[in-house]
Design a protein around this motif. Structure first.
Motif, PDB file in Angstrom:
ATOM      1  N   GLY B   7       7.899  13.608   5.345  1.00 47.15           N
ATOM      2  CA  GLY B   7       8.511  13.328   6.636  1.00 47.15           C
ATOM      3  C   GLY B   7       7.963  12.037   7.195  1.00 47.15           C
ATOM      4  N   ALA B   8       8.770  11.345   7.996  1.00 44.40           N
ATOM      5  CA  ALA B   8       8.319  10.094   8.602  1.00 44.40           C
ATOM      6  C   ALA B   8       8.860   9.983  10.021  1.00 44.40           C
ATOM      7  N   LYS B  35      13.079   2.882   4.062  1.00 43.47           N
ATOM      8  CA  LYS B  35      12.536   2.161   5.212  1.00 43.47           C
ATOM      9  C   LYS B  35      11.515   3.010   5.988  1.00 43.47           C
ATOM     10  N   SER B  36      11.895   4.275   6.256  1.00 46.82           N
ATOM     11  CA  SER B  36      10.983   5.159   7.001  1.00 46.82           C
ATOM     12  C   SER B  36       9.719   5.424   6.218  1.00 46.82           C
ATOM     13  N   THR B  39       7.578   2.271   6.307  1.00 47.08           N
ATOM     14  CA  THR B  39       7.001   2.025   7.640  1.00 47.08           C
ATOM     15  C   THR B  39       5.784   2.912   7.876  1.00 47.08           C
ATOM     16  N   LEU B  40       5.940   4.217   7.623  1.00 45.16           N
ATOM     17  CA  LEU B  40       4.816   5.118   7.889  1.00 45.16           C
ATOM     18  C   LEU B  40       3.706   4.920   6.851  1.00 45.16           C
ATOM     19  N   GLY B  41       4.086   4.722   5.600  1.00 40.48           N
ATOM     20  CA  GLY B  41       3.085   4.457   4.557  1.00 40.48           C
ATOM     21  C   GLY B  41       2.206   3.270   4.934  1.00 40.48           C
ATOM     22  N   GLU B  42       2.845   2.197   5.356  1.00 41.02           N
ATOM     23  CA  GLU B  42       2.073   0.998   5.717  1.00 41.02           C
ATOM     24  C   GLU B  42       1.229   1.226   6.967  1.00 41.02           C
ATOM     25  N   LEU B  43       1.800   1.968   7.918  1.00 39.66           N
ATOM     26  CA  LEU B  43       1.051   2.269   9.151  1.00 39.66           C
ATOM     27  C   LEU B  43      -0.233   3.047   8.832  1.00 39.66           C
ATOM     28  N   LEU B  44      -0.137   3.922   7.846  1.00 41.87           N
ATOM     29  CA  LEU B  44      -1.279   4.786   7.514  1.00 41.87           C
ATOM     30  C   LEU B  44      -2.101   4.247   6.349  1.00 41.87           C
ATOM     31  N   ALA B  46      -1.195   4.249   3.289  1.00 41.47           N
ATOM     32  CA  ALA B  46      -1.038   5.227   2.200  1.00 41.47           C
ATOM     33  C   ALA B  46       0.114   4.803   1.298  1.00 41.47           C
ATOM     34  N   SER B  47       0.125   5.296   0.078  1.00 38.49           N
ATOM     35  CA  SER B  47       1.271   5.031  -0.793  1.00 38.49           C
ATOM     36  C   SER B  47       2.449   5.866  -0.287  1.00 38.49           C
ATOM     37  N   TYR B  48       3.627   5.500  -0.700  1.00 38.67           N
ATOM     38  CA  TYR B  48       4.801   6.217  -0.196  1.00 38.67           C
ATOM     39  C   TYR B  48       5.862   6.299  -1.287  1.00 38.67           C
ATOM     40  N   CYS B  49       6.787   7.252  -1.141  1.00 39.00           N
ATOM     41  CA  CYS B  49       7.927   7.344  -2.044  1.00 39.00           C
ATOM     42  C   CYS B  49       9.125   7.870  -1.276  1.00 39.00           C
ATOM     43  N   TYR B  50      10.303   7.656  -1.822  1.00 35.94           N
ATOM     44  CA  TYR B  50      11.506   8.161  -1.156  1.00 35.94           C
ATOM     45  C   TYR B  50      12.376   8.953  -2.131  1.00 35.94           C
TER      46      TYR B  50
END
Lengths: 256, 256
Positions: B7-8, B35-36, B39-44, B46-50
């Protein structure tokens, strides 16, 4: 500056306490019931009366913090035309004083008052109106004793502001009351809601109410909305309120 | 304790920020939109995936802070049965996880979240539920990192609590929104209402919502109510809400 304070309800009590705090002389308290007059008189260390005939005639300012529906009658009966007369009601136009006294105006404090919880007038926005430059000066001087947030507003706009306050305060508090009914049903203390209620109000320091809106309605989460309506099936009044507000949230946001 | 956060949105953003603040390792952020997630990955940091297929399988805890209506589908597709799975939704029962994973539970934060305003979880009441003693221990340990206000609550009562929160928060905020519409009409800045809104919420630290209720409805001031309905004659939706809530205040108080 000597003041007679008419009324012993929520506004009069809070106003009286602030007047006393800021060193303004309260000559007398009037209330139509002896008990209320006595209670507030003693709280403020002021004399009191419960007959309009006994109201002292030597005050500079008469403040009417009475129920809206008795205001006109009391103003008509006072007959001290040379003093300054001020009412505090958001929904009553200034011309209620017309042809009854010479110098008159309004100080509408935009706040919710309860006898049980004292508020300081310092941060309360006061909305002023006066019938002449002369009265305006006196009312402004008086209002400045109480608060640092003074505004001038004509009766028609004050009526809208008062209506707005009913939504912002009375209706939002009623939402808290309904929320508390539901926590009761779940055997939970409604005080568990206090951090949520506080944050909901605090948010408006950073976001507009539109930006701050959260919940199933703004997400158009019809599945959750259906669940909630089912939970409310035994309380038709709550269900009706839920449905109407939810629809209104959805409609208001589709306007965007 | 390694966490994957699914979730983001508002909850995920605020939860992620608190996890980071309290030193819990966020292994990965998932969101269905790139995009979401980014955005949250970079804010935290952390790595991210969609894509659900790219979700890392070596976390201890998977937290689902997703929209209610996609929750079931995402849970079904994850297929990491040995980890602890937690959702954060007030209105979704714990058994949404049944037969999909071994260890599961709920942490429902009773708060309103917006991406634009960060809240600290420390003071937020968290309502926990778990499918076993083993899971309960892990979830409690995790929740204690975030907040000092931990409660245990079964799904049926949590559903009522969530409904209550809709009234206490979403609907009261909508009352602010309607109030702001009216101040707009009077060419006044809605921010003039902030001390009133703050006091209305603060009062509940001292008074019950019933004791705190003020305004024309509780006074049965039908003259003012009539004036207000007239002011709302061109906005039938507001008028309907005004009438319904006013009647409900009057009815609720005659119950006394």
């Amino acid at each position: 500056m000597k003041v007679v304070l008419l009324g012993a309800g929520n506004v009069a009590t809070n106003l009286g306490l602030s007047l006393k705090k800021y060193g303004i002389e309260i000559l007398q308290i009037y209330s139509k019931t002896e008990k209320s007059a006595k209670t507030l008189g003693e709280l403020l260390g002021a004399s009191y009366c419960y007959s309009l005939k006994k109201i002292k005639r030597n005050a500079d300012i008469y403040i009417y913090a009475l129920k809206d529906n008795v205001l006109e009658e009391v103003i008509s009966k006072i007959n001290i035309p040379e003093a300054v007369h001020i009412h505090t009601a958001g929904s009553i136009p200034i011309n209620i004083f017309e042809n009854k006294v010479k110098n008159y105006g309004v100080i509408y404090p935009l706040q919710t008052f309860s006898k049980e919880k004292q508020v300081d007038f310092k941060e309360i926005p006061l909305f002023l109106e006066a019938n002449s430059d002369y009265t305006n000066k006196i009312i402004t001087q008086f209002a400045c004793f109480l608060s640092s947030k003074i505004y001038y507003l004509a009766s028609d706009k004050r009526a809208l502001l008062h209506l707005s306050a009913v939504f912002a305060c009375n209706f939002s508090n009623f939402m808290y009351l309904l929320a508390a009914k539901i926590t009761d049903e779940a055997n939970l203390d409604y005080k568990i809601l206090l951090p949520l209620i506080k944050e909901t109000a605090d948010k408006l320091n950073y976001l507009t109410p539109k930006q701050a809106q959260t919940g199933p309605a703004i997400r158009k989460d019809y599945k959750t909305i259906e669940k909630h309506l089912k939970l409310l099936k035994n309380t038709p009044e709550l269900k009706e309120i839920y449905a109407l507000i939810t629809n209104s949230v959805i409609n208001t946001l589709s306007e965007k």
